[in-house]
Design a protein around this motif. Structure first.
Motif, mmCIF file in Angstrom:
data_model
loop_
_atom_site.group_PDB
_atom_site.id
_atom_site.type_symbol
_atom_site.label_atom_id
_atom_site.label_comp_id
_atom_site.label_asym_id
_atom_site.label_seq_id
_atom_site.Cartn_x
_atom_site.Cartn_y
_atom_site.Cartn_z
ATOM 1 N N ARG A 1 0.831 -1.201 0.000
ATOM 2 C CA ARG A 1 0.000 0.000 0.000
ATOM 3 C C ARG A 1 0.866 1.250 0.000
ATOM 4 O O ARG A 1 1.937 1.287 0.611
ATOM 5 C CB ARG A 1 -0.915 -0.005 1.223
ATOM 6 N N PRO A 2 0.418 2.309 -0.671
ATOM 7 C CA PRO A 2 1.245 3.527 -0.750
ATOM 8 C C PRO A 2 1.262 4.334 0.535
ATOM 9 O O PRO A 2 2.156 5.166 0.730
ATOM 10 C CB PRO A 2 0.586 4.319 -1.886
ATOM 11 N N ASN A 3 0.272 4.139 1.411
ATOM 12 C CA ASN A 3 0.228 4.902 2.649
ATOM 13 C C ASN A 3 -0.450 4.066 3.731
ATOM 14 O O ASN A 3 -0.868 2.936 3.507
ATOM 15 C CB ASN A 3 -0.499 6.238 2.459
ATOM 16 N N GLY A 4 -0.536 4.661 4.920
ATOM 17 C CA GLY A 4 -1.130 3.961 6.057
ATOM 18 C C GLY A 4 -0.076 3.571 7.072
ATOM 19 O O GLY A 4 1.137 3.719 6.850
ATOM 20 N N ILE A 5 -0.544 3.079 8.223
ATOM 21 C CA ILE A 5 0.350 2.652 9.301
ATOM 22 C C ILE A 5 0.270 1.136 9.454
ATOM 23 O O ILE A 5 -0.820 0.566 9.530
ATOM 24 C CB ILE A 5 -0.017 3.324 10.639
ATOM 25 N N LEU A 6 1.426 0.510 9.514
ATOM 26 C CA LEU A 6 1.528 -0.914 9.829
ATOM 27 C C LEU A 6 2.291 -1.037 11.140
ATOM 28 O O LEU A 6 3.441 -0.603 11.243
ATOM 29 C CB LEU A 6 2.256 -1.666 8.719
ATOM 30 N N LEU A 7 1.641 -1.613 12.153
ATOM 31 C CA LEU A 7 2.246 -1.760 13.470
ATOM 32 C C LEU A 7 2.689 -3.192 13.698
ATOM 33 O O LEU A 7 2.017 -4.137 13.288
ATOM 34 C CB LEU A 7 1.253 -1.362 14.565
ATOM 35 N N VAL A 8 3.843 -3.351 14.374
ATOM 36 C CA VAL A 8 4.311 -4.660 14.829
ATOM 37 C C VAL A 8 4.325 -4.616 16.345
ATOM 38 O O VAL A 8 4.948 -3.720 16.937
ATOM 39 C CB VAL A 8 5.707 -4.989 14.282
ATOM 40 N N THR A 9 3.635 -5.545 16.998
ATOM 41 C CA THR A 9 3.507 -5.502 18.451
ATOM 42 C C THR A 9 4.023 -6.790 19.077
ATOM 43 O O THR A 9 4.124 -7.830 18.433
ATOM 44 C CB THR A 9 2.035 -5.304 18.875
ATOM 45 N N GLY A 10 4.313 -6.687 20.358
ATOM 46 C CA GLY A 10 4.794 -7.834 21.120
ATOM 47 C C GLY A 10 5.696 -7.360 22.233
ATOM 48 O O GLY A 10 6.140 -6.206 22.245
ATOM 49 N N PHE B 1 -11.584 8.199 14.823
ATOM 50 C CA PHE B 1 -11.703 8.344 13.367
ATOM 51 C C PHE B 1 -10.325 8.438 12.711
ATOM 52 O O PHE B 1 -10.135 8.009 11.563
ATOM 53 C CB PHE B 1 -12.571 9.557 13.013
ATOM 54 N N LEU B 2 -9.335 8.991 13.433
ATOM 55 C CA LEU B 2 -7.974 9.041 12.892
ATOM 56 C C LEU B 2 -7.347 7.648 12.869
ATOM 57 O O LEU B 2 -6.666 7.274 11.903
ATOM 58 C CB LEU B 2 -7.107 9.997 13.717
ATOM 59 N N VAL B 3 -7.568 6.873 13.936
ATOM 60 C CA VAL B 3 -7.044 5.509 13.980
ATOM 61 C C VAL B 3 -7.670 4.674 12.870
ATOM 62 O O VAL B 3 -6.981 3.955 12.135
ATOM 63 C CB VAL B 3 -7.315 4.870 15.362
ATOM 64 N N ALA B 4 -8.993 4.774 12.725
ATOM 65 C CA ALA B 4 -9.707 3.972 11.728
ATOM 66 C C ALA B 4 -9.258 4.306 10.309
ATOM 67 O O ALA B 4 -9.163 3.417 9.455
ATOM 68 C CB ALA B 4 -11.211 4.188 11.875
ATOM 69 N N SER B 5 -8.986 5.557 10.039
ATOM 70 C CA SER B 5 -8.645 5.958 8.670
ATOM 71 C C SER B 5 -7.175 5.753 8.331
ATOM 72 O O SER B 5 -6.820 5.679 7.144
ATOM 73 C CB SER B 5 -9.016 7.427 8.454
ATOM 74 N N SER B 6 -6.307 5.648 9.333
ATOM 75 C CA SER B 6 -4.865 5.557 9.053
ATOM 76 C C SER B 6 -4.301 4.154 9.228
ATOM 77 O O SER B 6 -3.339 3.782 8.548
ATOM 78 C CB SER B 6 -4.093 6.524 9.962
#
Length: 509
Positions: A260-269, A383-388
């Protein structure tokens, strides 16, 4: 060298064993430079393994030490590998440590190893230096990730973390603590006179030609300074996403998220769950040479060619949030933030993702759904979390069963149900036993287990409604998300890990 002394390169060198009596007379630097290693074949005949069989001068020098010998040609990389392995075995850590603990200890500050010095080339240093070098050598040989040097009231204890578990290695009298910590400080370019404040440093050495980075942390305690040496294995940097344990379906999901060209991908643990390795694997996949990739990390553990990496430095007010603002003025395509620790960093990362950037980062949460609620709890508007937010990868590391000693095993029905498998135990399973090759632990190496949450429309609706993590997790599971526990169960089915190990790392689940 006469023509009859030259032999065709053998297809298998397994039958050759290094001539131990000669290793102490030939420095490793000389052996590596001239690609020479004296060996014995299965019949006991002396053989000189050579990467340059036409170098008569060096071969004559070896013959002078060894006597008459047959010459076998071999590729240079084969010779180097056998040289490193031979000298590692020759420098037995148990003997080195025993020698280091004998006699009087006089710390020679000027004898600190140089940045480019090979650790195997320093067998004749002073006792303290030899002892510390032996600790490092043994830790690297046994695949340790950390060395803990811990002072107590009457003793000094050294423990190594191997595959996530701490094992005691050496116990020494209390009086040996100060010289050992001072030596570590000298190697890390720290102030040996400062014993009241924490200090951080770095050691760069070579072991058998392989570069090793070691991050050093020294903190004062009630019984003296405690030192932890984190060994940064550069081989982890070479791991791609396909090497870390992702199932084919999960790998395809991660690749779609990275596409994807944008957005946030989180890695957790939790700490030590392999998040950095996963992020670096993602960056290597994204680095096509046509994109501007910038990271801000604390600390920068590995340098990646072609990627701009910024080190957080609170002393000069260079924080994640401040560095992230500066990165946005550098025309980036992809941004990696080492960790989202506060609302300010989270807000800037979200704004960056909404303005056309792909942002990768980490959070300390137990599962993927909790990462969503953590952002909302930080004060970020739903709404910011949902959209990003594009997706969340939650992960753990489970130890792999040692292939040399694993034994067949049938889990009990209770264990079977506890790891989420339906019905009765069926199939071939294995459990840990223990052998010399795995230090009698039954395990050797680790592999990741993953839970991947894809933020789709129904998940976004739940985020907007401020749903709790359990509700989000239940919905995601109904849409096909495999939980960490289920991923662990697959490793058990495949004979890679054991029921006990999966339950150990997923007990909070």
């Amino acid at each position: 060298m006469s023509p009859d002394a030259r032999k065709e390169m053998p297809s298998d060198f397994a039958a050759l064993s290094p001539e131990v009596d000669l290793l102490g007379k030939i420095p490793i630097g000389y052996a590596r430079k001239h690609l020479l290693l004296p060996c014995r074949d299965a019949d006991g005949t002396l053989v000189i393994l050579s990467g340059r069989p036409d170098s008569s001068c060096e071969l004559d020098e070896i013959r002078f030490l060894a006597g008459p010998a047959r010459i076998l040609a071999a590729p240079g990389e084969v010779i180097l590998g056998k040289i490193d392995a031979a000298y590692e075995r020759h420098h037995a850590p148990e003997r080195e440590i025993a020698e280091g603990l004998s006699g009087e200890w006089d710390l020679d500050v000027e004898a600190a190893i140089e940045e480019t010095r090979d650790l195997l080339e320093s067998p004749d240093e002073g006792p303290v230096i030899k002892f510390v070098h032996s600790l490092i050598f043994r830790a690297i040989r046994e695949r340790s990730s950390d060395i803990h040097v811990e002072p107590f009231e009457k003793e000094l204890v050294v423990r190594n973390r191997i595959d996530g578990i701490l094992y005691p290695m050496v116990t020494a009298p209390r009086k040996w603590h100060a010289p050992v910590v001072s030596r570590i400080k000298v190697m890390a370019n720290l102030d040996i006179g400062e014993r009241r404040l924490p200090q951080d440093g770095r050691i760069r050495i070579r072991l058998g030609g392989k570069e090793i980075d070691i991050r050093v942390s020294v903190v004062p305690t009630g019984f003296g300074e405690r030192a932890v040496l984190r060994i940064l294995d550069r081989s982890n940097l070479q791991l791609g996403l396909e090497d870390i344990g992702l199932a084919p379906k999960d790998l395809a999901s991660v690749q779609r998220l990275l596409g994807r060209p944008n957005g946030i991908l989180l890695v957790t643990g939790p700490t030590g769950s392999g998040k950095t390795t996963t992020l670096y694997g993602a960056l290597r996949r994204l680095d096509s040479g046509t994109k501007n990739i910038i990271t801000i990390e604390d600390p920068v553990e590995y340098q990646i060619q072609g990627i701009g990496q910024i080190q957080v430095n609170p002393k000069i007010h260079l924080t994640f949030a401040g560095g992230l603002r500066s990165i946005l003025r550098q025309d980036p395509d992809i941004i990696m933030v080492g960790e989202i620790r506060d609302a300010e960093t989270a807000e800037i990362a979200i704004q960056a993702s909404l303005t056309g950037h792909l942002v990768l980062s980490t959070l300390h949460t137990n599962d993927s759904a909790s990462a969503v609620t953590r952002l909302v709890d930080m004060g970020i508007e739903p709404f910011l979390v949902a959209s990003s937010l594009s997706g969340v990868i939650a992960q753990r590391l489970v130890r792999k069963l040692c292939p040399a000693c694993r034994v067949p095993y049938v889990p009990s029905p209770a264990q079977w149900r506890e790891i989420g498998l339906p019905g009765e135990p069926a199939g071939q399973f294995f459990s840990a036993k223990g052998c010399p090759s795995c230090m009698n632990t039954g395990y050797r190496g680790r592999v990741g287990i993953f839970e991947i949450l894809i933020v789709e429309e129904r998940i976004r609706s739940m985020i907007l409604e401020r749903a709790d993590s359990e509700g989000i997790k239940t919905l995601a599971a109904s849409q096909g998300m495999r939980t960490i526990l289920a991923a662990g169960a697959e490793k058990v089915r495949a004979g890679i890990s054991s029921v006990e190990e999966v339950l150990r790392v997923t007990q909070e689940e």
